[in-house]
Design an enzyme around this catalytic site. Structure first.
Site, PDB file in Angstrom:
ATOM      1  N   ARG A 173      -1.254  -9.003  -1.674  1.00 31.72           N
ATOM      2  CA  ARG A 173      -0.488  -8.132  -0.773  1.00 31.72           C
ATOM      3  C   ARG A 173      -1.361  -7.148  -0.018  1.00 31.72           C
ATOM      4  O   ARG A 173      -0.908  -6.511   0.926  1.00 31.72           O
ATOM      5  CB  ARG A 173       0.599  -7.391  -1.571  1.00 31.72           C
ATOM      6  CG  ARG A 173       1.642  -8.343  -2.093  1.00 31.72           C
ATOM      7  CD  ARG A 173       2.684  -7.622  -2.917  1.00 31.72           C
ATOM      8  NE  ARG A 173       3.590  -6.823  -2.111  1.00 31.72           N
ATOM      9  CZ  ARG A 173       4.626  -6.165  -2.597  1.00 31.72           C
ATOM     10  NH1 ARG A 173       4.861  -6.188  -3.896  1.00 31.72           N
ATOM     11  NH2 ARG A 173       5.411  -5.482  -1.819  1.00 31.72           N
ATOM     12  N   PRO A 216      -0.293  -2.647 -11.123  1.00 33.22           N
ATOM     13  CA  PRO A 216      -0.954  -2.083 -12.282  1.00 33.22           C
ATOM     14  C   PRO A 216      -0.788  -0.577 -12.361  1.00 33.22           C
ATOM     15  O   PRO A 216      -1.033   0.142 -11.406  1.00 33.22           O
ATOM     16  CB  PRO A 216      -2.420  -2.444 -12.080  1.00 33.22           C
ATOM     17  CG  PRO A 216      -2.551  -2.881 -10.682  1.00 33.22           C
ATOM     18  CD  PRO A 216      -1.238  -2.854 -10.031  1.00 33.22           C
ATOM     19  N   GLU A 217      -0.371  -0.106 -13.522  1.00 31.11           N
ATOM     20  CA  GLU A 217      -0.350   1.324 -13.815  1.00 31.11           C
ATOM     21  C   GLU A 217      -1.522   1.584 -14.756  1.00 31.11           C
ATOM     22  O   GLU A 217      -2.342   0.703 -15.000  1.00 31.11           O
ATOM     23  CB  GLU A 217       0.990   1.705 -14.451  1.00 31.11           C
ATOM     24  CG  GLU A 217       2.194   1.293 -13.589  1.00 31.11           C
ATOM     25  CD  GLU A 217       3.530   1.683 -14.168  1.00 31.11           C
ATOM     26  OE1 GLU A 217       3.599   2.699 -14.879  1.00 31.11           O
ATOM     27  OE2 GLU A 217       4.517   0.978 -13.909  1.00 31.11           O
ATOM     28  N   HIS A 231      -6.838 -15.366  -1.590  1.00 29.75           N
ATOM     29  CA  HIS A 231      -6.824 -13.903  -1.441  1.00 29.75           C
ATOM     30  C   HIS A 231      -7.958 -13.199  -2.183  1.00 29.75           C
ATOM     31  O   HIS A 231      -7.775 -12.081  -2.660  1.00 29.75           O
ATOM     32  CB  HIS A 231      -5.482 -13.331  -1.895  1.00 29.75           C
ATOM     33  CG  HIS A 231      -4.303 -13.938  -1.189  1.00 29.75           C
ATOM     34  ND1 HIS A 231      -4.022 -13.677   0.128  1.00 29.75           N
ATOM     35  CD2 HIS A 231      -3.372 -14.825  -1.611  1.00 29.75           C
ATOM     36  CE1 HIS A 231      -2.929 -14.354   0.479  1.00 29.75           C
ATOM     37  NE2 HIS A 231      -2.530 -15.057  -0.559  1.00 29.75           N
TER      38      HIS A 231
END
Length: 290
Positions: A130, A2-3, A111
């Site tokens: 991640r 995400p930006e 996760h």
DNA sequence: CTTATGACCTGATAGC
DNA sequence: TGCTATCAGGTCATAA
């Protein structure tokens, strides 16, 4: 992944749904995903996760607070409670914040490192396969700003010509590297750096201090524009990005250069060039960008 | 100060 | 089907 536009899309949804709600239960499933004041900045140890006292954890995660507001600077998001307590969320590459209702089974998701249950039954899940992201807890928004946000450059969404020019003139590094450097300009990542450079006709490899004032001004304008348009589209969903409601964004359909190496430039039909710059895949038009 | 490199993680995809 | 290699939207520590 995400930006700024993806994070802002998420923030707006959370602001709509959570402000005014009370946290009735906060759970941290993976202790090493929460960083507390006093932990080594950024480089907290993933290995000594059992060394920290567990009894403070729920208080650190806004247990019993009423959500007062949400904030964002660059790619970082924060949720502040009515008693000042604030949790900062950085999504890293694969992080998501998802809102789930009692009836729709968000239970199958893997996760999930933390979750909050609210007084209307809504649950907010923080998942990050991640684990490049994380949560940071502070007693106040002011503490968050001091510890994490003061070190960031001006937010890309409101970047002025002057700010852009100042960031570039100070360095000989390639302009793309400057755009990606969060301490110079906050919120621009690999996608929007390439898109904004294409839109302003500037080669990613140009040294920052070679960019004329007028070019820097155009670049600032295109950075704001591309971020604004991406927010309107709900962000770019290449793979993981979802709104808190699980919907993908659509701005990937509007990418002019990102992911299009070898394809014709939409403006002049020249084959777009892909190369590695600042350790990141970079695409530009060798004819349109100087 | 800058730049490059590897590290941190998982999962998707491509090629054999 | 399965193996391996490569790649990914981000940052951080370290070394040159």
């Amino acid at each position: 992944m995400p930006e700024l536009p993806e994070v802002e899309t998420i923030r707006r949804a959370l602001d709509d749904r959570l402000v005014g709600r009370r946290v009735v239960r906060a759970i941290l499933h993976r202790r090493d995903m929460l960083i507390l004041p006093g932990d080594p900045p950024g480089g907290f140890s993933r290995s000594n996760t059992e060394a920290k006292p567990k009894r403070f954890t729920r208080g650190r995660l806004l247990q019993d607070a009423r959500i007062e507001r949400t904030l964002r600077h660059g790619k970082q998001l924060a949720i502040a409670g009515d008693d000042g307590r604030t949790v900062c969320v950085h999504l890293g590459m694969s992080g998501q914040l998802l809102l789930v209702q009692p009836d729709d089974g968000g239970e199958s998701l893997g996760h999930v490192h933390a979750e909050w249950a609210f007084d209307d039954g809504t649950r907010l899940l923080f998942r990050d396969p991640r684990r490049f992201g994380g949560l940071w807890s502070f007693p106040s928004v002011e503490d968050l700003r001091r510890a994490r946000w003061d070190g960031l450059g001006p937010d890309g969404l409101s970047l002025t010509a002057r700010q852009c020019s100042r960031a570039l003139a100070a360095t000989h590094r390639p302009v793309k590297g400057v755009l990606l450097d969060q301490s110079r300009i906050a919120g621009v990542g690999n996608i929007y750096a390439d898109e904004a450079l294409f839109a302003s006709g500037i080669r990613p490899t140009r040294p920052g201090d070679s960019i004329a004032k007028g070019e820097a001004s155009a670049l600032a304008r295109e950075i704001r524009a591309v971020l604004r348009r991406a927010i309107r589209a709900g962000g770019s969903s290449l793979r993981d990005h979802r709104t808190p409601f699980g919907d993908p964004g659509s701005f990937q359909l509007s990418h002019k250069v990102y992911g299009r190496a070898g394809a014709p430039c939409g403006r002049c039909r020249t084959t777009l060039k892909g190369e590695r710059l600042a350790q990141r895949a970079t695409v530009f038009c060798p004819a349109c960008q100087h």
